[in-house]
Motif scaffolding. Sequence first.
Motif, short mmCIF file in Angstrom:
data_model
loop_
_atom_site.label_atom_id
_atom_site.label_comp_id
_atom_site.label_asym_id
_atom_site.label_seq_id
_atom_site.Cartn_x
_atom_site.Cartn_y
_atom_site.Cartn_z
N TRP A 126 0.83 -1.20 0.00
CA TRP A 126 0.00 0.00 0.00
C TRP A 126 0.87 1.25 0.00
N ILE A 127 1.94 1.26 0.77
CA ILE A 127 2.83 2.43 0.82
C ILE A 127 3.36 2.74 -0.57
N ALA A 174 0.48 3.96 -2.81
CA ALA A 174 0.08 5.33 -2.46
C ALA A 174 1.12 6.34 -2.95
N THR A 201 -5.45 6.44 2.72
CA THR A 201 -4.39 5.98 3.61
C THR A 201 -4.87 5.95 5.05
N SER A 257 -5.56 2.30 6.74
CA SER A 257 -4.68 1.97 7.86
C SER A 257 -5.49 1.61 9.10
N TYR A 312 -5.25 -4.39 1.28
CA TYR A 312 -5.64 -3.02 0.99
C TYR A 312 -6.25 -2.94 -0.41
N SER A 336 -4.40 -1.65 -3.98
CA SER A 336 -2.99 -1.84 -3.74
C SER A 336 -2.38 -2.69 -4.85
#
Length: 126
Positions: A68-69, A72, A99, A103, A118, A121
């Motif tokens: 996901w990081i 994003a 986000t 989260s 997620y 993602s």
Amino acid sequence: MENEAAAESSSPATLEKDTRQWGMFLHLSMLAGFVIPMAGLVAPIVIWQLKKEELPELDAHGKAAVNWILSALIYGVVSAILTLVIIGIFMLMAVGLATVVFSIIAGIKANNGEQWKYPLSIQFLK
């Protein structure tokens, strides 16, 4: 006495409890980026790398968070470029909101012992 404490700390129930707790911390640590710049990128990765050997089930949570990081970040860069045509501003807000919401949902699911993927993602790590 020490042997009892060591045996108790590695019991299946304790490992499951620790995995749930650290999984929740891992996902919620992404929110730290809204308070301390770059903390939301670094903290989940550090938690994942430090705890994945001790708590093998935490590895899946770490991979989901890192996916996901990275996703994003990509969405954020594309949105930043599109701010030139106005729509990027709304896209940046959507990425930030996603986000926060994702989260929190992932943290709650991890605390319940569930694995959550997620939405939106990109699967960089399998």
